[in-house]
Motif scaffolding. Sequence first.
Motif, PDB file in Angstrom:
ATOM      1  N   ARG A   1      -9.689  -3.174  -6.305  1.00 47.45           N
ATOM      2  CA  ARG A   1     -10.327  -1.980  -5.749  1.00 47.45           C
ATOM      3  C   ARG A   1     -11.848  -1.989  -5.944  1.00 47.45           C
ATOM      4  O   ARG A   1     -12.572  -1.286  -5.250  1.00 47.45           O
ATOM      5  CB  ARG A   1      -9.765  -0.721  -6.411  1.00 47.45           C
TER       6      ARG A   1
ATOM      7  N   SER B   1      -4.665   2.664  -2.551  1.00 48.89           N
ATOM      8  CA  SER B   1      -3.253   2.770  -2.950  1.00 48.89           C
ATOM      9  C   SER B   1      -2.593   1.406  -3.124  1.00 48.89           C
ATOM     10  O   SER B   1      -1.376   1.323  -3.261  1.00 48.89           O
ATOM     11  CB  SER B   1      -2.480   3.610  -1.939  1.00 48.89           C
TER      12      SER B   1
ATOM     13  N   ASP C   1      -0.901  -1.772  -4.589  1.00 49.86           N
ATOM     14  CA  ASP C   1      -0.020  -1.936  -5.750  1.00 49.86           C
ATOM     15  C   ASP C   1       0.566  -3.342  -5.709  1.00 49.86           C
ATOM     16  O   ASP C   1       1.385  -3.652  -4.857  1.00 49.86           O
ATOM     17  CB  ASP C   1       1.094  -0.890  -5.708  1.00 49.86           C
TER      18      ASP C   1
ATOM     19  N   PHE D   1       0.875  -1.167   0.000  1.00 54.46           N
ATOM     20  CA  PHE D   1       0.000   0.000   0.000  1.00 54.46           C
ATOM     21  C   PHE D   1       0.913   1.218   0.000  1.00 54.46           C
ATOM     22  O   PHE D   1       1.767   1.366   0.878  1.00 54.46           O
ATOM     23  CB  PHE D   1      -0.929  -0.003   1.211  1.00 54.46           C
ATOM     24  N   ALA D   2       0.754   2.079  -0.992  1.00 61.52           N
ATOM     25  CA  ALA D   2       1.666   3.208  -1.179  1.00 61.52           C
ATOM     26  C   ALA D   2       1.332   4.412  -0.305  1.00 61.52           C
ATOM     27  O   ALA D   2       2.203   5.237  -0.035  1.00 61.52           O
ATOM     28  CB  ALA D   2       1.680   3.622  -2.652  1.00 61.52           C
ATOM     29  N   GLU D   3       0.079   4.530   0.135  1.00 61.88           N
ATOM     30  CA  GLU D   3      -0.331   5.697   0.921  1.00 61.88           C
ATOM     31  C   GLU D   3      -0.755   5.263   2.322  1.00 61.88           C
ATOM     32  O   GLU D   3      -1.699   4.491   2.473  1.00 61.88           O
ATOM     33  CB  GLU D   3      -1.473   6.423   0.231  1.00 61.88           C
TER      34      GLU D   3
ATOM     35  N   GLN E   1      -4.537   3.838   3.157  1.00 61.70           N
ATOM     36  CA  GLN E   1      -5.500   4.095   2.082  1.00 61.70           C
ATOM     37  C   GLN E   1      -5.583   2.853   1.195  1.00 61.70           C
ATOM     38  O   GLN E   1      -4.630   2.519   0.490  1.00 61.70           O
ATOM     39  CB  GLN E   1      -5.081   5.315   1.265  1.00 61.70           C
TER      40      GLN E   1
END
Length: 188
Positions: free
Chosen positions: A86, A73, A75, A47-49, A70
């Motif tokens: 998502r 986010s 990936d 998760f990037a965020e 989040q």
Amino acid sequence: MSFETTDATVATTLLPLPAGRWAIDPFHSAVNFTIRHLGISKVRGRFAEFDAELVVGETLETSSVTSTIQLASIDTGNADRDAHVRASDLLDVERRPTMTFRSTRLEGAGEDWTMAGELTIGEVTRPVTLAVEFGGLGEFGEVRHAGFEATGEIRRSEYGLSFAPGMLGEVVKIQLDMQFLEPGKADA
């Protein structure tokens, strides 16, 4: 300030951290996961965020960790797969935009620490326990960083995420690599 544990004869100082609110260093932190696909291989993602905060109190009982991730986010290295995950039939990030964690207990001895807490995905909150390793303190510029690794696992059906049985594994393994910035120095 340090976290201390005591057995019958010895006290061990493990985390020599000043009290206060340690902010996350997002550039040197990661929220990763692994899940089985078709029972034969693993899909790894991240998760990037996310945001997290470590509050070091005067005791373990007054210390805590909180985090918000989040879900949009996600990936996994495949844009089409990420878009599908998502969607409303899987994670449904419109209805469940975040995953949050709040610690409820920190304890340990020597190098073996655990952090118990509550993980919330959508409207479901469940207990989760993570194994924690303190990586130490390091200076970068005039700011001290504290590093931690936390690992654990959840069962996705316990959070109402029971889609695609047989295709996706029930157990999601979690690996968190976190660096926090010393209080009062995060903006230096």
